[in-house]
Design a protein around this motif. Structure first.
Motif, mmCIF file in Angstrom:
data_model
loop_
_atom_site.group_PDB
_atom_site.id
_atom_site.type_symbol
_atom_site.label_atom_id
_atom_site.label_comp_id
_atom_site.label_asym_id
_atom_site.label_seq_id
_atom_site.Cartn_x
_atom_site.Cartn_y
_atom_site.Cartn_z
ATOM 1 N N ARG A 1 -2.558 8.134 7.683
ATOM 2 C CA ARG A 1 -3.068 9.270 8.465
ATOM 3 C C ARG A 1 -4.137 10.023 7.686
ATOM 4 O O ARG A 1 -5.119 10.495 8.259
ATOM 5 C CB ARG A 1 -1.914 10.209 8.824
ATOM 6 C CG ARG A 1 -0.977 9.594 9.861
ATOM 7 C CD ARG A 1 0.072 10.586 10.295
ATOM 8 N NE ARG A 1 1.127 10.763 9.307
ATOM 9 C CZ ARG A 1 1.562 11.937 8.875
ATOM 10 N NH1 ARG A 1 1.028 13.045 9.358
ATOM 11 N NH2 ARG A 1 2.527 12.011 7.988
ATOM 12 N N SER A 2 -3.949 10.137 6.373
ATOM 13 C CA SER A 2 -4.940 10.857 5.578
ATOM 14 C C SER A 2 -6.247 10.083 5.496
ATOM 15 O O SER A 2 -7.326 10.677 5.532
ATOM 16 C CB SER A 2 -4.416 11.108 4.170
ATOM 17 O OG SER A 2 -3.188 11.801 4.238
ATOM 18 N N ALA B 1 -8.044 11.773 0.593
ATOM 19 C CA ALA B 1 -7.039 10.761 0.284
ATOM 20 C C ALA B 1 -7.379 10.068 -1.028
ATOM 21 O O ALA B 1 -6.518 9.886 -1.893
ATOM 22 C CB ALA B 1 -6.955 9.742 1.427
ATOM 23 N N ALA B 2 -8.646 9.703 -1.196
ATOM 24 C CA ALA B 2 -9.053 9.012 -2.424
ATOM 25 C C ALA B 2 -8.831 9.908 -3.637
ATOM 26 O O ALA B 2 -8.346 9.446 -4.671
ATOM 27 C CB ALA B 2 -10.513 8.594 -2.333
ATOM 28 N N ARG C 1 7.282 9.052 8.664
ATOM 29 C CA ARG C 1 8.348 9.261 7.691
ATOM 30 C C ARG C 1 8.132 8.589 6.340
ATOM 31 O O ARG C 1 9.016 8.649 5.487
ATOM 32 C CB ARG C 1 9.685 8.746 8.268
ATOM 33 C CG ARG C 1 10.195 9.534 9.441
ATOM 34 C CD ARG C 1 10.557 10.931 9.015
ATOM 35 N NE ARG C 1 10.432 11.870 10.106
ATOM 36 C CZ ARG C 1 11.425 12.229 10.905
ATOM 37 N NH1 ARG C 1 12.611 11.743 10.728
ATOM 38 N NH2 ARG C 1 11.204 13.099 11.867
ATOM 39 N N THR C 2 7.054 7.864 6.186
ATOM 40 C CA THR C 2 6.889 7.173 4.897
ATOM 41 C C THR C 2 5.601 7.617 4.229
ATOM 42 O O THR C 2 4.708 8.157 4.869
ATOM 43 C CB THR C 2 6.831 5.646 5.069
ATOM 44 O OG1 THR C 2 5.619 5.325 5.744
ATOM 45 C CG2 THR C 2 8.011 5.121 5.853
ATOM 46 N N SER C 3 5.541 7.370 2.943
ATOM 47 C CA SER C 3 4.345 7.795 2.226
ATOM 48 C C SER C 3 3.173 6.890 2.575
ATOM 49 O O SER C 3 2.025 7.331 2.570
ATOM 50 C CB SER C 3 4.594 7.821 0.720
ATOM 51 O OG SER C 3 4.473 6.550 0.183
ATOM 52 N N LEU C 4 3.467 5.638 2.948
ATOM 53 C CA LEU C 4 2.383 4.780 3.424
ATOM 54 C C LEU C 4 1.771 5.389 4.690
ATOM 55 O O LEU C 4 0.551 5.439 4.858
ATOM 56 C CB LEU C 4 2.905 3.367 3.732
ATOM 57 C CG LEU C 4 1.883 2.437 4.374
ATOM 58 C CD1 LEU C 4 0.730 2.163 3.424
ATOM 59 C CD2 LEU C 4 2.519 1.119 4.813
ATOM 60 N N PHE D 1 8.040 5.390 12.860
ATOM 61 C CA PHE D 1 8.751 5.695 11.624
ATOM 62 C C PHE D 1 7.827 5.614 10.411
ATOM 63 O O PHE D 1 7.785 6.524 9.589
ATOM 64 C CB PHE D 1 9.936 4.721 11.450
ATOM 65 C CG PHE D 1 10.795 5.041 10.268
ATOM 66 C CD1 PHE D 1 11.754 6.036 10.355
ATOM 67 C CD2 PHE D 1 10.618 4.366 9.072
ATOM 68 C CE1 PHE D 1 12.539 6.352 9.261
ATOM 69 C CE2 PHE D 1 11.398 4.676 7.972
ATOM 70 C CZ PHE D 1 12.354 5.678 8.068
ATOM 71 N N SER E 1 -6.627 11.967 -3.989
ATOM 72 C CA SER E 1 -5.192 12.063 -4.237
ATOM 73 C C SER E 1 -4.644 10.755 -4.787
ATOM 74 O O SER E 1 -3.436 10.596 -4.920
ATOM 75 C CB SER E 1 -4.441 12.400 -2.948
ATOM 76 O OG SER E 1 -5.013 13.505 -2.320
ATOM 77 N N GLY E 2 -5.507 9.809 -5.043
ATOM 78 C CA GLY E 2 -5.056 8.561 -5.624
ATOM 79 C C GLY E 2 -4.756 7.468 -4.613
ATOM 80 O O GLY E 2 -4.194 6.445 -4.966
ATOM 81 N N VAL E 3 -5.129 7.669 -3.341
ATOM 82 C CA VAL E 3 -4.891 6.646 -2.331
ATOM 83 C C VAL E 3 -6.058 5.654 -2.349
ATOM 84 O O VAL E 3 -7.218 6.056 -2.428
ATOM 85 C CB VAL E 3 -4.784 7.285 -0.929
ATOM 86 C CG1 VAL E 3 -4.717 6.210 0.153
ATOM 87 C CG2 VAL E 3 -3.560 8.178 -0.854
ATOM 88 N N LEU F 1 1.698 8.502 5.578
ATOM 89 C CA LEU F 1 0.904 9.676 5.214
ATOM 90 C C LEU F 1 -0.456 9.230 4.667
ATOM 91 O O LEU F 1 -1.493 9.822 4.990
ATOM 92 C CB LEU F 1 1.658 10.506 4.171
ATOM 93 C CG LEU F 1 1.003 11.814 3.740
ATOM 94 C CD1 LEU F 1 0.770 12.733 4.920
ATOM 95 C CD2 LEU F 1 1.870 12.517 2.694
#
Ligand SMILES: Nc1ncnc2c1ncn2[C@@H]1O[C@H](COP(=O)(O)OP(=O)(O)O)[C@@H](O)[C@H]1O
Ligand SMILES: [Mg+2]
Lengths: 517, 290
Positions: free
Chosen positions: B150-151, B159-160, B142-145, B138, B162-164, B147
């Motif tokens: 995975r990124s 990912a970085a 299904r969560t932004s965490l 899940f 994109s602000g991760v 995503l």
């Protein structure tokens, strides 16, 4: 309107984004040296500069990816500090990078949602899809939200990035060299859409490029960067192409002090209508023809990405030619393997000295051996003569002034300049008849660069034909007998050096084809 | 026969817990080949603490804490110091092997506590394992965490941009992976086989690692794979249930390892590799620096 009036007007209307005195040093380079930038609301502001001028670094500072050593950034008059892209995004600044920053294995939708400020906790892909549909409609963009990014053509990937920035709420959009990977029709679509974004939707666009036609087509104001300094800020409508090129290239282009007195001999290298594909399968070398004579240096100027890699690699035999011919001393070598070319007297100095030209973990002796393993002097019946190879290496180290503790030190411990001297020495000590040197002095200090140029001139006076592919106009003018420029895979022109000047060649590099001054 | 089923599920759970943690840290881009070591250390800590305090709860807590700590150590090596992840993982395994042998040997022998409590006839670890599969699936899908995780494993630079916060996400995942490895070790020494002896795991951690690759980083396939391996292991101990008298139990006992070899061989065929290559996190094992 003069330049002063223009800046007076700029103070009257406060800029939406302002940077003051941005300074950033990387080990060995001052990438930005007190750069000021003022961008007005809802304009396309171009940042023009040659490779290495510091454009990307400046944009990365504005986007929070790079922390400046000094300087301030103001957004709508308020001082801001971005510690990461996250902060910049939260302030409505989005960036489309020079290299794609998308997760290729994910769908377009997932990429768009990644890092979105409102995507916390559960992913609501249905709502995101609805919002993105209407966003696409508003901006007149078509992308398949369910496609995997790796399946998309380059132009669409770029759209995904732009859409991503807009979806994250960006009102200021930074585009770093957005046209470099696109085909001409894709460029037209992009430019039209950018105009639309600015005029209809009030978005502010910061456009980084070294291509003058692109600036002419969309930008209102341009800031010119040269060697880490902002040398001018002026309205595009008032700047002539010549003026911009001159600002970008700089007037300090020093003309040669080195003699080019060797008489030209017969033709050694003939290239006829050569075409080649790049790694992405695009035809990026599109019909190049030239010849290089005995005792001549042909300087090929141009901004990286206009077919230089492909030209150098096809000449070296490392990339197949899609069509066309290459002849060495009259013999067709188009389909010969690299080794056979070397035997016929071809020497190749690759652009990437630490990844392609040498093996970092090998000793200097072994690295020299990489160019000599087939030489009957060094290799007899499959056995390497280590003693001879070591003597050869010592000779190269001495002649080419490579500073190394001993011949068995690993190549990784050499500085860039010394490594490059080794590479050049290895190639030139074979006394090649044709030398292809690609970016031979990139990143070297003045001493090492001058030394390498001197060795190329020496090879020439010995009777070699040298093809020098370089981004450095000064260098091209300092050593070449004939000068040409590659733009989008074609030679713009190839003329004797004394018949042209750096401004003209700079204009060729920027895509102002054949336009004479 | 139902006894065999219960034991199989309990064995499966040990594989599952360790592999699930490893799956999560691999999805974020960090490879930890030292799961076996983390399980040994977590299992030993759980055993020793439970034995000396006569408390399963304290033992379980100790096992989990040690696993999380070692996961964090691997994180420091592979995220902060950008070291070679295989070397760091192997180092952790060798270290754990040696230290647990030294620390555990005075406690060689049975745990000596009443049997681990069961729930609906099964060890509660089994229920926990299944719930964790659902949770991991899940969160990842299904969560932004998820995503972000995975990124970070596919393209950390993207990912970085994109602000991760890529290092933070990776730390979270390696510590989670270590926690589950510790839990798996505890499940082994407290419930599945509460007897401590030298190198009690005999390679189960490496089997779990192989299961992650075999699952193509999908928690549901991982669940299936773990059940299969658990059943095979148990059968190899009690082959007489199915095929009485056929082959010696020592031959049967090599079966899980043979299957591992076969699996790895299948994985290396071109047919599988293309599908597998698509599923494999692109940046797996690659240190990230921006
Ligand atoms: N991360 C980095 N580390 C070291 N040097 C860098 C780094 N990024 C850029 N540079 C150097 O800073 C200078 C400016 O680079 P860049 O901003 O990329 O120029 P541009 O985008 O105008 O081509 C170049 O000399 C480049 O080699
Ligand atoms: Mg750049």
């Amino acid at each position: 309107m003069t330049r002063e009036q223009h800046s007076a007007q700029a103070t009257a209307r406060p800029p939406v984004l302002r940077a003051r005195g941005i300074t950033k040093a990387f080990p060995g380079v001052l990438a930005l040296d007190g750069v000021d930038l003022e961008v007005e609301e809802a304009e396309v502001h171009a940042v023009l500069g040659q490779n290495g001028a510091g454009k990307t670094t400046l944009m990365n500072v504005l986007f929070g990816l790079v922390q400046p050593d000094a300087g301030e950034v103001y957004l709508r008059g308020r001082r801001v500090r971005f510690r990461s892209p996250h902060d910049a995004l939260a302030h409505g600044i989005g960036m489309v990078h020079q290299t794609r920053k998308l997760v290729a294995a994910h769908t377009v939708l997932e990429n768009l949602v990644l890092g979105h400020p409102r995507a916390r906790g559960l992913l609501d892909l249905h709502a995101a899809r609805r919002e993105l549909r209407s966003l696409c409609q508003r901006y007149g963009v078509h992308v398949d939200l369910d496609a995997r990014v790796w399946q998309l053509p380059e132009g669409e990937k770029q759209w995904v990035e732009i859409l991503k920035a807009l979806y994250a709420g960006a009102r200021i959009l930074i585009l770093d060299e957005p046209t470099s990977a696109l085909t001409p029709p894709e460029v037209q679509v992009l430019l039209r859409a950018l105009r639309n974004l600015v005029e209809e939707h009030g978005v502010t666009v910061l456009l980084v490029t070294h291509k003058l036609p692109v600036i002419r087509a969309v930008a209102r104001t341009v800031t010119v960067l040269r060697a880490g300094r902002a040398v001018a800020r002026l309205p595009v409508s008032e700047a002539s192409d010549q003026e911009l090129v001159q600002l970008m290239v700089g007037q300090e282009v020093a003309l040669p002090g080195l003699p080019t007195d060797t008489p030209r001999g017969g033709v050694l290298l003939e290239v006829e209508d050569l075409c080649a594909y790049n790694d992405k399968g695009q035809l990026s070398l599109r019909g190049v023809s030239f010849s290089a004579h005995e005792g001549e240096i042909v300087g090929v100027a141009g901004v990286t990405g206009n077919g230089q890699d492909e030209l150098a690699q096809v000449l070296a035999g490392l990339r197949p030619a899609a069509s066309g011919r290459v002849r060495l001393a009259g013999r067709d070598i188009t389909h010969l393997r690299p080794l056979d070319r070397w035997r016929l007297g071809m020497g190749y100095v690759p652009a990437d000295r630490s990844e392609v030209a040498t093996v970092a973990a090998f000793s200097l002796v072994d690295n020299v051996g990489l160019n000599y393993h087939f030489d009957p002097e060094i290799c007899r019946r499959g056995l390497l003569d280590r003693g001879r190879l070591e003597r050869l290496t010592r000779r190269i180290l001495a002649t080419f002034r490579v500073k190394a503790p001993h011949p068995y030190v690993q190549a990784r411990h050499l500085s860039g300049g010394n490594l490059q001297k080794l590479v050049v020495g290895r190639v030139l000590s074979r006394q090649p008849r044709v030398v292809v040197a690609h970016l031979p002095t990139q990143g070297l200090d003045v001493e090492a660069a001058t030394f390498v140029r001197g060795r190329l001139l020496e090879a020439k006076s010995r009777g070699a034909a040298v093809v020098l592919i370089s981004e450095d106009l000064d260098e091209v003018f300092a050593v070449s007998d004939r000068v040409g420029a590659l733009y989008e895979g074609r030679f713009v022109a190839l003329v004797p050096r004394h018949q042209t000047d750096p401004e003209t060649v700079g204009a060729w590099m920027a895509g102002l084809a054949g336009r004479d001054r | 026969m139902s006894e065999l089923l219960v034991r199989s599920l309990e064995a499966s759970t040990v594989f599952l817990l360790a592999a699930l943690g490893e799956l999560v840290n691999q999805r974020s881009g960090v490879l930890n080949v030292g799961v076996e070591g983390l399980m040994l250390f977590g299992g030993t800590a759980a055993f020793v603490v439970a034995k000396s305090s006569a408390s399963y709860a304290l033992g379980l807590g100790a096992g989990v804490a040690v696993g999380a700590l070692l996961g964090g150590v691997h994180g420091v090596f592979s995220i902060r110091l950008r070291g070679d992840q295989v070397i760091s993982g192997m180092g952790l395994w060798v270290l754990s092997f040696g230290l647990t042998t030294y620390l555990g040997s005075p406690h060689t022998g049975p745990l000596g506590l009443p049997p681990f409590p069961t729930f609906a006839g099964l060890s509660p670890f089994v229920h926990a394992g299944v719930l964790l599969v659902v949770a991991v699936w899940f969160v990842l899908s299904r969560t932004s965490l998820g995503l972000a995780i995975r990124s970070a494993g596919e393209n950390p630079a993207a990912a970085a941009a994109s602000g991760v916060n890529v290092p933070a996400v990776r730390y979270l995942c390696v510590v989670f992976g270590g926690t589950l490895a510790g839990l798996a070790g505890a499940a082994y020494t407290l419930s599945y086989n509460p007897v401590w002896n030298y190198n009690f795991l005999m390679g189960w951690g490496f089997v779990s690692l192989a299961l992650v690759f075999f699952s193509m980083w999908n928690p549901w396939i991982l669940l299936g794979g773990s059940v299969l391996f658990g059943a095979m292991w148990q059968l190899s101990l009690n082959p007489e249930y199915v095929l009485p008298g056929v082959l010696s139990r020592y031959v049967w006992r090599t079966v899980p390892f043979l299957v591992t070899v076969v699996t790895l061989t299948v994985i290396s065929t071109p047919w599988f590799r293309t599908r597998w290559g698509l599923a494999k996190p692109q940046a797996l094992g690659v240190p990230y620096s921006d």
